[in-house]
Each structure stands twice: as structure tokens, then as C-alpha cells.
Design a protein around this motif. Sequence first.
Motif, PDB file in Angstrom:
ATOM      1  N   THR A  69       6.210  -0.505   4.753  1.00 23.06           N
ATOM      2  CA  THR A  69       5.765  -1.018   6.524  1.00 23.06           C
ATOM      3  C   THR A  69       4.030  -0.898   6.463  1.00 23.06           C
ATOM      4  OG1 THR A  69       7.445   0.192   7.912  1.00 23.06           O
ATOM      5  CG2 THR A  69       5.962  -0.917   9.235  1.00 23.06           C
ATOM      6  N   PRO A  70       3.735  -2.652   6.217  1.00 22.82           N
ATOM      7  CA  PRO A  70       2.211  -2.986   6.343  1.00 22.82           C
ATOM      8  C   PRO A  70       1.465  -3.536   7.154  1.00 22.82           C
ATOM      9  CG  PRO A  70       2.898  -4.643   4.875  1.00 22.82           C
ATOM     10  CD  PRO A  70       4.309  -3.580   5.565  1.00 22.82           C
ATOM     11  N   LEU A  71       0.451  -3.773   7.346  1.00 26.04           N
ATOM     12  CA  LEU A  71      -0.484  -3.416   8.610  1.00 26.04           C
ATOM     13  C   LEU A  71       0.077  -5.356   9.081  1.00 26.04           C
ATOM     14  CD1 LEU A  71      -4.228  -2.136   7.782  1.00 26.04           C
ATOM     15  CD2 LEU A  71      -2.234  -1.465   9.299  1.00 26.04           C
ATOM     16  N   GLU A  72      -0.198  -5.642  10.345  1.00 25.79           N
ATOM     17  CA  GLU A  72       0.549  -6.846  10.824  1.00 25.79           C
ATOM     18  C   GLU A  72      -1.100  -7.785  11.034  1.00 25.79           C
ATOM     19  OE1 GLU A  72       2.652  -6.565  13.856  1.00 25.79           O
ATOM     20  OE2 GLU A  72       4.478  -6.277  13.057  1.00 25.79           O
ATOM     21  N   LEU A  91     -15.561  -0.062   9.971  1.00 23.27           N
ATOM     22  CA  LEU A  91     -13.961   0.652   9.557  1.00 23.27           C
ATOM     23  C   LEU A  91     -13.154   0.683   8.821  1.00 23.27           C
ATOM     24  CD1 LEU A  91     -12.828  -0.666  13.836  1.00 23.27           C
ATOM     25  CD2 LEU A  91     -13.473   2.049  13.576  1.00 23.27           C
ATOM     26  N   VAL A  92     -12.311   1.300   8.526  1.00 28.14           N
ATOM     27  CA  VAL A  92     -11.639   0.959   6.900  1.00 28.14           C
ATOM     28  C   VAL A  92     -10.593   1.523   7.590  1.00 28.14           C
ATOM     29  CG1 VAL A  92      -9.933   2.409   5.729  1.00 28.14           C
ATOM     30  CG2 VAL A  92     -12.528   1.882   5.400  1.00 28.14           C
ATOM     31  N   ILE A  93      -8.897   0.705   7.758  1.00 27.44           N
ATOM     32  CA  ILE A  93      -7.592   0.523   8.684  1.00 27.44           C
ATOM     33  C   ILE A  93      -6.773   0.491   7.720  1.00 27.44           C
ATOM     34  CG2 ILE A  93      -6.370  -0.148  10.073  1.00 27.44           C
ATOM     35  CD1 ILE A  93      -8.922  -1.452  11.093  1.00 27.44           C
ATOM     36  N   TYR A  94      -6.026   1.578   7.345  1.00 28.08           N
ATOM     37  CA  TYR A  94      -4.820   1.741   6.189  1.00 28.08           C
ATOM     38  C   TYR A  94      -4.111   1.692   7.281  1.00 28.08           C
ATOM     39  CZ  TYR A  94      -6.790   3.052   1.809  1.00 28.08           C
ATOM     40  OH  TYR A  94      -7.658   3.136   0.357  1.00 28.08           O
ATOM     41  N   PRO A  95      -1.763   0.986   6.693  1.00 24.36           N
ATOM     42  CA  PRO A  95      -0.844   1.378   7.287  1.00 24.36           C
ATOM     43  C   PRO A  95      -0.539   2.823   6.884  1.00 24.36           C
ATOM     44  CG  PRO A  95      -1.073   0.135   5.029  1.00 24.36           C
ATOM     45  CD  PRO A  95      -2.201   0.632   5.399  1.00 24.36           C
ATOM     46  N   THR A  96       0.141   3.604   7.854  1.00 25.46           N
ATOM     47  CA  THR A  96      -0.297   5.162   7.779  1.00 25.46           C
ATOM     48  C   THR A  96       1.125   5.129   6.283  1.00 25.46           C
ATOM     49  OG1 THR A  96       1.111   4.889  10.348  1.00 25.46           O
ATOM     50  CG2 THR A  96       1.584   6.796   8.323  1.00 25.46           C
ATOM     51  N   ASP A  97       1.711   3.797   5.487  1.00 24.65           N
ATOM     52  CA  ASP A  97       2.709   4.236   4.341  1.00 24.65           C
ATOM     53  C   ASP A  97       1.683   3.733   3.372  1.00 24.65           C
ATOM     54  OD1 ASP A  97       4.787   4.137   5.423  1.00 24.65           O
ATOM     55  OD2 ASP A  97       6.120   2.973   4.830  1.00 24.65           O
ATOM     56  N   GLN A  98       0.321   3.830   3.021  1.00 27.29           N
ATOM     57  CA  GLN A  98      -1.066   3.268   1.943  1.00 27.29           C
ATOM     58  C   GLN A  98      -1.926   4.545   2.341  1.00 27.29           C
ATOM     59  OE1 GLN A  98      -2.858  -0.183   1.904  1.00 27.29           O
ATOM     60  NE2 GLN A  98      -3.504   0.208   0.010  1.00 27.29           N
ATOM     61  N   ALA A  99      -1.659   5.303   1.562  1.00 25.78           N
ATOM     62  CA  ALA A  99      -3.081   6.464   1.381  1.00 25.78           C
ATOM     63  C   ALA A  99      -4.075   6.268   0.948  1.00 25.78           C
ATOM     64  CB  ALA A  99      -1.952   7.898   0.880  1.00 25.78           C
ATOM     65  N   HIS A 100      -4.189   5.028  -0.268  1.00 21.49           N
ATOM     66  CA  HIS A 100      -5.581   4.869  -0.548  1.00 21.49           C
ATOM     67  C   HIS A 100      -5.050   3.675  -1.452  1.00 21.49           C
ATOM     68  CE1 HIS A 100      -8.976   5.332  -3.053  1.00 21.49           C
ATOM     69  NE2 HIS A 100      -9.152   6.006  -2.496  1.00 21.49           N
ATOM     70  N   VAL A 101      -5.600   2.869  -1.765  1.00 21.78           N
ATOM     71  CA  VAL A 101      -5.540   1.565  -2.992  1.00 21.78           C
ATOM     72  C   VAL A 101      -4.354   1.997  -4.401  1.00 21.78           C
ATOM     73  CG1 VAL A 101      -6.208  -0.156  -4.431  1.00 21.78           C
ATOM     74  CG2 VAL A 101      -7.596   0.784  -2.704  1.00 21.78           C
ATOM     75  N   GLY A 102      -3.326   1.399  -3.835  1.00 20.26           N
ATOM     76  CA  GLY A 102      -2.359   1.614  -5.672  1.00 20.26           C
ATOM     77  C   GLY A 102      -1.614   3.398  -5.116  1.00 20.26           C
ATOM     78  N   ILE A 103      -1.573   3.831  -3.366  1.00 18.83           N
ATOM     79  CA  ILE A 103      -0.772   4.743  -3.189  1.00 18.83           C
ATOM     80  C   ILE A 103      -0.190   4.320  -2.079  1.00 18.83           C
ATOM     81  CG2 ILE A 103      -0.862   6.861  -2.633  1.00 18.83           C
ATOM     82  CD1 ILE A 103      -2.964   7.478  -4.330  1.00 18.83           C
ATOM     83  N   VAL A 104       1.287   4.159  -2.072  1.00 19.49           N
ATOM     84  CA  VAL A 104       2.381   3.899  -0.575  1.00 19.49           C
ATOM     85  C   VAL A 104       3.414   4.064  -1.312  1.00 19.49           C
ATOM     86  CG1 VAL A 104       2.291   1.689  -0.593  1.00 19.49           C
ATOM     87  CG2 VAL A 104       0.969   1.208  -1.141  1.00 19.49           C
ATOM     88  N   ASN A 105       3.446   4.935  -0.037  1.00 17.85           N
ATOM     89  CA  ASN A 105       5.140   5.072   0.322  1.00 17.85           C
ATOM     90  C   ASN A 105       6.043   4.483   0.346  1.00 17.85           C
ATOM     91  OD1 ASN A 105       7.393   6.994   0.847  1.00 17.85           O
ATOM     92  ND2 ASN A 105       6.980   6.213   3.202  1.00 17.85           N
ATOM     93  N   ARG A 106       6.706   3.568  -0.503  1.00 19.75           N
ATOM     94  CA  ARG A 106       8.139   2.536  -0.265  1.00 19.75           C
ATOM     95  C   ARG A 106       9.570   3.857  -0.478  1.00 19.75           C
ATOM     96  NH1 ARG A 106       5.661  -1.747  -1.567  1.00 19.75           N
ATOM     97  NH2 ARG A 106       3.514  -2.015  -2.664  1.00 19.75           N
ATOM     98  N   ARG A 107       9.917   3.374   0.893  1.00 15.33           N
ATOM     99  CA  ARG A 107      11.371   3.938   1.025  1.00 15.33           C
ATOM    100  C   ARG A 107      12.530   3.215  -0.052  1.00 15.33           C
ATOM    101  NH1 ARG A 107       8.143   3.625   5.382  1.00 15.33           N
ATOM    102  NH2 ARG A 107       8.617   1.641   5.617  1.00 15.33           N
ATOM    103  N   THR A 108      12.789   3.749  -0.963  1.00  9.66           N
ATOM    104  CA  THR A 108      14.346   2.901  -1.208  1.00  9.66           C
ATOM    105  C   THR A 108      15.759   3.026  -0.623  1.00  9.66           C
ATOM    106  OG1 THR A 108      14.697   4.958  -2.241  1.00  9.66           O
ATOM    107  CG2 THR A 108      13.339   3.452  -3.609  1.00  9.66           C
TER     108      THR A 108
END
Length: 253
Positions: free
Chosen positions: A210-213, A236-253
Motif C-alpha cells: 500500500t503506497p502513499l497517495e 519531513l521524510v514520509i514513508y508508507p507503512t509498507d516501506q521501511a527504507h529505499v528498496g525495503i518494501v513489505n509485499r503481500r503475496t
Amino acid sequence: MAKWALITGASSGIGWATAEALAEYGFSLFITGRRFERLQNLENHLRTKFPRIETKIATFDISDKDEVKQFLKAHYADLAHVEVLVNNAGLARGIEKMQDANVDDWDVMIDTNIKGLLHVSRGVLEHMSKKKSGHVVNIGSVAGRWTYPGGGVYCATKFAVRALSEGMRMDLLGTNVRVTNIEPGMVNTEFSLVRLGDQSKADKVYEGMTPLEAKDIAETVAWCVSRPAHVNIQELVIYPTDQAHVGIVNRRT
């Protein structure tokens, strides 16, 4: 007297959403971009939803120095009333490694993300510094802090946005002009489509997470500019909850 905000790249994404968010706060809007028809659609939407505000449109390519110069000259008097400048126009082109990249893509990113921001800011800051009020919001990126493979030049342009934000703030000290750099992570806009040139590839960027809108960033811009005059939200640094860092993303299968 109306409070005016100028937004670059207002024809879609974060720019469009920011126009709506600032209209909610009572700002009249100077919306700019390359696509006149889309700007017209936005203007019609704003006039219907927010009948009390005023709107103006200007169409130009921010990566073209001469077009920017013509815009600044033609609207010199209008720019004197701008209280908020949102430097939103920006893009990425390509994901190739530097040794394989199209150098034309580099020029487009540098001319848009760095030079375009600089040239528009110069024209508006001339007025803000004289009247000793105003707020510049630069839409940077987490790519302005952390680099990743295939994105070195894009990241360099956003590192530049961070440096320019710092430099503006220092140079403007004593003028009461505030400067904010907002650095989003993954936002589902036309960004990936422009970068990759293919909708199916762009969709895969956000697949399973789920990315930011655009609205999330726009609301943040509105909050920053609505702080009391003695408060400057620097970064202000704003990440979506599913992104912890650049290239580190939680993806649900």
C-alpha cells in the motif's frame, strides 16, 4: 485580500492534490504545468468545489529556461501576491545503470528537478524577500537522502533539492520567508509511468503493498504552510507503512 499559492506541476498527482488541499485552507491558486487541458479541468473543479477562491492558469515547460523566463516576465505583478510557492514539478527517467543510461534522460531530470526549481524560485523569492513574508515548499524525495542502483542521477537531483532547500533557508534568514523540504517515499502517481514508460511496469512498482497517495503529501504541505509564522517545518521524510527504507518494501503475496 486573497492569499495566493503557486503550484508547479499541478496538472496531476501531488500537484493536483495540493491545489485541492490549499483551496480547503482558503488559498487562491496559481496553477502551472505543461498540459493546458488538464489545468483547465483542475480549474473548473476548483471553481465548482471552492467558489470563494480565485484561480489562474499558466502553461509552460519548467525544464525550458526561456519558457520560465517568459512566464516570470508575463506574470511579474501576479507573483508579487504569492505567499506560498510549492515546487512540485519533477520526474525520473529510466532505471539503467550509469554506464548504460540514455544521457538525454539525465538532461531532462537535471533541467526539470534542479534548474526548473531554481529558476521559478528565483522569480518568486525576489518578491517574497522584499515584502518579508512567504513560504517555499520543495517536494523532494527519500532519494535525496539515500541512493539506489539505477537511480544515481535522479537521486543526485533530489540531493540537490535538499541542498538548495538548506541554502535558501540560510540566504533568506531575516526575511521571514520559510522553506520546507518534504521527502516522500513511494507515492502512487504518474511518477513510475513517466519513469518506465509502460503502465503495466508502473503498476508492478506498487504491487502487493500500500503506497502513499498524492493526498497524503498534499495534506502535509497544507499543514506545513498553516503553522504559525514563527514555526518553520524544515524537513519531513514520509514513508508508507509498507516501506521501511529505499528498496525495503513489505509485499503481500
